[in-house]
Design a protein around this motif. Structure first.
Motif, mmCIF file in Angstrom:
data_model
loop_
_atom_site.group_PDB
_atom_site.id
_atom_site.type_symbol
_atom_site.label_atom_id
_atom_site.label_comp_id
_atom_site.label_asym_id
_atom_site.label_seq_id
_atom_site.Cartn_x
_atom_site.Cartn_y
_atom_site.Cartn_z
ATOM 1 N N ALA A 21 0.630 -1.218 -0.075
ATOM 2 C CA ALA A 21 -0.052 -0.002 0.053
ATOM 3 C C ALA A 21 0.829 1.236 0.146
ATOM 4 O O ALA A 21 0.652 2.191 -0.765
ATOM 5 C CB ALA A 21 -0.822 0.025 1.034
ATOM 6 N N GLU A 22 1.866 1.425 0.759
ATOM 7 C CA GLU A 22 2.620 2.214 1.014
ATOM 8 C C GLU A 22 3.743 2.577 -0.472
ATOM 9 O O GLU A 22 3.790 3.698 -0.751
ATOM 10 C CB GLU A 22 3.684 2.082 2.144
ATOM 11 N N THR A 23 3.849 1.304 -0.952
ATOM 12 C CA THR A 23 4.916 1.644 -2.318
ATOM 13 C C THR A 23 3.776 2.484 -3.271
ATOM 14 O O THR A 23 4.280 3.490 -3.844
ATOM 15 C CB THR A 23 4.873 0.438 -2.917
ATOM 16 N N ILE A 24 2.642 2.384 -3.469
ATOM 17 C CA ILE A 24 1.762 2.851 -4.315
ATOM 18 C C ILE A 24 1.356 4.088 -3.954
ATOM 19 O O ILE A 24 1.538 4.925 -4.751
ATOM 20 C CB ILE A 24 0.503 1.982 -4.304
ATOM 21 N N ASN A 25 1.041 4.539 -2.722
ATOM 22 C CA ASN A 25 0.687 5.678 -2.303
ATOM 23 C C ASN A 25 1.788 6.622 -2.363
ATOM 24 O O ASN A 25 1.542 7.815 -2.599
ATOM 25 C CB ASN A 25 0.327 5.467 -0.647
ATOM 26 N N LEU A 26 2.938 6.284 -2.055
ATOM 27 C CA LEU A 26 4.289 7.001 -2.056
ATOM 28 C C LEU A 26 4.546 7.421 -3.737
ATOM 29 O O LEU A 26 4.799 8.731 -3.682
ATOM 30 C CB LEU A 26 5.244 6.534 -1.504
ATOM 31 N N GLU A 27 4.297 6.683 -4.484
ATOM 32 C CA GLU A 27 4.338 7.111 -5.895
ATOM 33 C C GLU A 27 3.408 8.038 -6.215
ATOM 34 O O GLU A 27 3.854 8.955 -6.969
ATOM 35 C CB GLU A 27 4.492 5.936 -6.796
ATOM 36 N N LEU A 28 2.263 7.799 -5.796
ATOM 37 C CA LEU A 28 1.119 8.854 -6.019
ATOM 38 C C LEU A 28 1.387 10.139 -5.386
ATOM 39 O O LEU A 28 1.113 11.479 -6.045
ATOM 40 C CB LEU A 28 -0.261 8.389 -5.808
ATOM 41 N N ILE A 29 1.868 10.261 -4.190
ATOM 42 C CA ILE A 29 2.319 11.448 -3.441
ATOM 43 C C ILE A 29 3.367 12.064 -4.163
ATOM 44 O O ILE A 29 3.523 13.322 -4.674
ATOM 45 C CB ILE A 29 2.660 11.017 -1.932
ATOM 46 N N PHE A 30 4.480 11.338 -4.711
ATOM 47 C CA PHE A 30 5.797 11.963 -5.258
ATOM 48 C C PHE A 30 5.292 12.806 -6.530
ATOM 49 O O PHE A 30 5.659 13.680 -6.751
ATOM 50 C CB PHE A 30 6.929 10.802 -5.717
ATOM 51 N N SER A 31 4.395 11.928 -7.234
ATOM 52 C CA SER A 31 3.854 12.600 -8.754
ATOM 53 C C SER A 31 3.178 13.965 -8.210
ATOM 54 O O SER A 31 3.355 14.890 -9.049
ATOM 55 C CB SER A 31 3.125 11.537 -9.220
ATOM 56 N N ASP A 32 2.342 13.875 -7.055
ATOM 57 C CA ASP A 32 1.466 15.266 -6.871
ATOM 58 C C ASP A 32 2.622 16.255 -6.419
ATOM 59 O O ASP A 32 2.414 17.435 -6.820
ATOM 60 C CB ASP A 32 0.519 14.891 -5.623
ATOM 61 N N ILE A 33 3.324 15.889 -5.679
ATOM 62 C CA ILE A 33 4.391 16.998 -5.415
ATOM 63 C C ILE A 33 5.215 17.774 -6.408
ATOM 64 O O ILE A 33 5.154 18.959 -6.311
ATOM 65 C CB ILE A 33 5.522 16.261 -4.006
ATOM 66 N N GLU A 34 5.622 16.803 -7.296
ATOM 67 C CA GLU A 34 6.171 17.293 -8.648
ATOM 68 C C GLU A 34 5.275 18.341 -9.385
ATOM 69 O O GLU A 34 5.608 19.274 -9.619
ATOM 70 C CB GLU A 34 6.517 16.027 -9.436
ATOM 71 N N MET A 35 4.016 17.928 -9.362
ATOM 72 C CA MET A 35 2.797 18.685 -9.994
ATOM 73 C C MET A 35 2.665 20.132 -9.467
ATOM 74 O O MET A 35 2.683 21.082 -9.871
ATOM 75 C CB MET A 35 1.766 17.909 -9.956
ATOM 76 N N ILE A 36 2.724 19.826 -7.965
ATOM 77 C CA ILE A 36 2.299 21.081 -7.161
ATOM 78 C C ILE A 36 3.539 22.094 -7.371
ATOM 79 O O ILE A 36 3.538 23.445 -7.417
ATOM 80 C CB ILE A 36 1.872 20.693 -5.890
ATOM 81 N N GLU A 37 4.688 21.532 -7.271
ATOM 82 C CA GLU A 37 5.884 22.599 -7.286
ATOM 83 C C GLU A 37 5.950 23.215 -8.813
ATOM 84 O O GLU A 37 6.331 24.283 -8.740
ATOM 85 C CB GLU A 37 7.238 21.576 -7.381
ATOM 86 N N ARG A 38 5.477 22.477 -9.714
ATOM 87 C CA ARG A 38 5.432 23.151 -11.252
ATOM 88 C C ARG A 38 4.401 24.378 -11.146
ATOM 89 O O ARG A 38 4.544 25.233 -11.672
ATOM 90 C CB ARG A 38 5.324 22.308 -12.201
ATOM 91 N N ARG A 39 3.162 23.947 -10.351
ATOM 92 C CA ARG A 39 2.367 25.029 -10.221
ATOM 93 C C ARG A 39 2.615 26.265 -9.351
ATOM 94 O O ARG A 39 2.328 27.189 -9.912
ATOM 95 C CB ARG A 39 0.765 24.244 -9.636
ATOM 96 N N ILE A 40 3.318 25.796 -8.306
ATOM 97 C CA ILE A 40 3.731 27.014 -7.562
ATOM 98 C C ILE A 40 4.562 27.796 -8.175
ATOM 99 O O ILE A 40 4.472 29.215 -8.287
ATOM 100 C CB ILE A 40 4.493 26.459 -6.222
ATOM 101 N N GLU A 41 5.638 27.423 -8.879
ATOM 102 C CA GLU A 41 6.582 28.144 -9.865
ATOM 103 C C GLU A 41 5.748 28.947 -11.025
ATOM 104 O O GLU A 41 5.973 29.962 -10.979
ATOM 105 C CB GLU A 41 7.487 26.962 -10.794
ATOM 106 N N ARG A 42 4.921 28.144 -11.694
ATOM 107 C CA ARG A 42 4.047 29.031 -12.718
ATOM 108 C C ARG A 42 3.177 30.069 -12.193
ATOM 109 O O ARG A 42 3.194 31.180 -12.849
ATOM 110 C CB ARG A 42 3.456 28.099 -13.498
ATOM 111 N N THR A 43 2.595 29.706 -11.044
ATOM 112 C CA THR A 43 1.823 30.790 -10.437
ATOM 113 C C THR A 43 2.573 32.049 -9.981
ATOM 114 O O THR A 43 2.045 33.128 -9.797
ATOM 115 C CB THR A 43 1.010 30.141 -9.249
ATOM 116 N N GLY A 44 3.802 31.597 -9.253
ATOM 117 C CA GLY A 44 4.513 32.640 -8.681
ATOM 118 C C GLY A 44 5.032 33.805 -10.010
ATOM 119 O O GLY A 44 5.196 34.957 -9.433
#
Length: 364
Positions: A123-146
């Motif tokens: 469960a953690e393996t899957i959940n962490l991959e989804l979390i890491f993918s979301d972090i990457e997406m959020i970081e790009r969004r923060i940079e663009r919105t900034g």
């Protein structure tokens, strides 16, 4: 609306999908045997429809349906493109909810990507991959919105603040769906299509030996604790048994389940749980031509429900004549329910309820 079936390779995803859809997706015993997602339309079990069919003996019987998508097995590092990670994550992004299949039985004959059976680890393996993918997406969004917020736009600055809050939450290895958000914030988060904001059902794939009493299994108990902590649903299902049952008729299925001391097939429970997780309810129409369950989002008003049948019904909506399913069954016939004053006339603002047996009046 679609439910995506995810999990590590060889946990029983495709076997479960085959049983759900009888589609025969290849389920060879090696990682990545499902690369392009298989999509299957599945009927939602509804005993009310069976009773209406007994009452009306209709020419046609049409249950509500939902779609299941069999998404290839994720592995550690998927968010960095390991295995066929990027492709799999994009497939998950396209579904409305996730069915997370976790193997909860030992079998030395089944090849595993990880070395041992560990529901918590899987469960953690899957959940962490989804979390890491979301972090990457959020970081790009923060940079663009900034960059856009350099002129001091208050709305954009508030957006950045919320994005930072989401990032901190994810960095604590917690899914976005567990965040406490206002309705406005939730609407914004939904617009981001984050993987961890999607609702999840854990499907514990158990052995035949555990089918009669699944929660006696320590592996199921381990997964149940994870589901409870995440406020997620847990359904137990033996995919091998379900696949065998998919070839049987209804009477044979009942006998098969009785032999194992099981009241309701895990598959039926999973489909029903999926339907509810998508926020769907059914209104019913019944007559000698057809009995039918119509899926609508919970909170839909009568004209919107009418539009599910035909756009003319919504455009020219006059009223909905409704009797509650239980009242109809108690009276025995629609006319008897009408005589007792149990058939109501509802207008445009009426919010449909699950099990409303409905006749729409319209004029175009």
């Amino acid at each position: 609306m679609k439910l995506g079936i995810v999990g590590l390779p060889n946990v029983g995803k495709s076997t479960l999908f085959n049983a759900l859809t009888k589609a025969g997706a290849e389920s060879a015993n090696y990682p990545f045997c499902t690369i392009e997602p298989n999509v299957g339309v599945v009927a939602v079990p509804d005993k009310r429809l069976d009773k209406l069919a007994e009452m009306y003996n209709p020419e046609k019987y049409t249950p509500a349906t939902i779609e299941f998508v069999d998404i290839a097995g994720l592995v550690k590092g998927a968010s960095k493109g390991e295995g066929l990670g990027n492709k799999f994550l994009s497939h998950i992004r396209e579904v409305d909810a996730i069915v997370h299949v976790v193997r909860c039985f030992e079998n030395d004959d089944i090849i595993r990507v990880e070395n041992s059976v560990s529901p918590k680890g899987d469960a953690e393996t899957i959940n962490l991959e989804l979390i890491f993918s979301d972090i990457e997406m959020i970081e790009r969004r923060i940079e663009r919105t900034g960059k856009m917020a350099k002129n001091g736009d208050k709305k954009l600055l508030a957006e950045i603040q919320l994005l930072q809050s989401i990032k901190s939450h994810l960095e604590g290895f917690l899914p976005v769906r567990a965040m406490e958000l206002s309705e406005e914030e939730r609407d914004y988060v939904n617009s981001l299509f984050l993987l961890t904001s999607k609702p999840v059902i854990y499907a514990a794939n158990i052995s035949e030996d555990d089918a009669a009493d699944p929660f006696s299994s320590p592996l199921v108990q381990e997964l149940a604790a994870i589901a409870e902590a995440e406020k997620a649903q847990l359904i137990t299902v033996c995919s091998k048994m379900e696949e065998e049952m998919s070839a049987l008729d209804e009477e044979e299925k009942k006998a098969f389940l009785a032999e194992f001391g099981i009241e309701e097939a895990g598959l039926s429970q999973l489909i029903t749980a999926g339907y509810r997780t998508l926020g769907l309810i059914s209104f019913l129409t019944a007559g000698p031509k057809e009995v039918r369950a119509w899926p609508i989002k919970s909170g839909t008003k009568a004209p919107g429900a009418a539009g599910k049948i035909h756009s003319d019904f919504e455009r020219g909506f006059i009223r909905a004549e409704i009797v509650a399913y239980d009242d109809l069954m108690a009276c025995g016939t629609y006319n008897a329910a009408k005589e007792k004053g149990l058939v109501r006339s509802e207008g445009k603002e009426y919010i449909m309820k699950d099990g409303d047996v409905t006749l729409f009046r319209f004029n175009v």
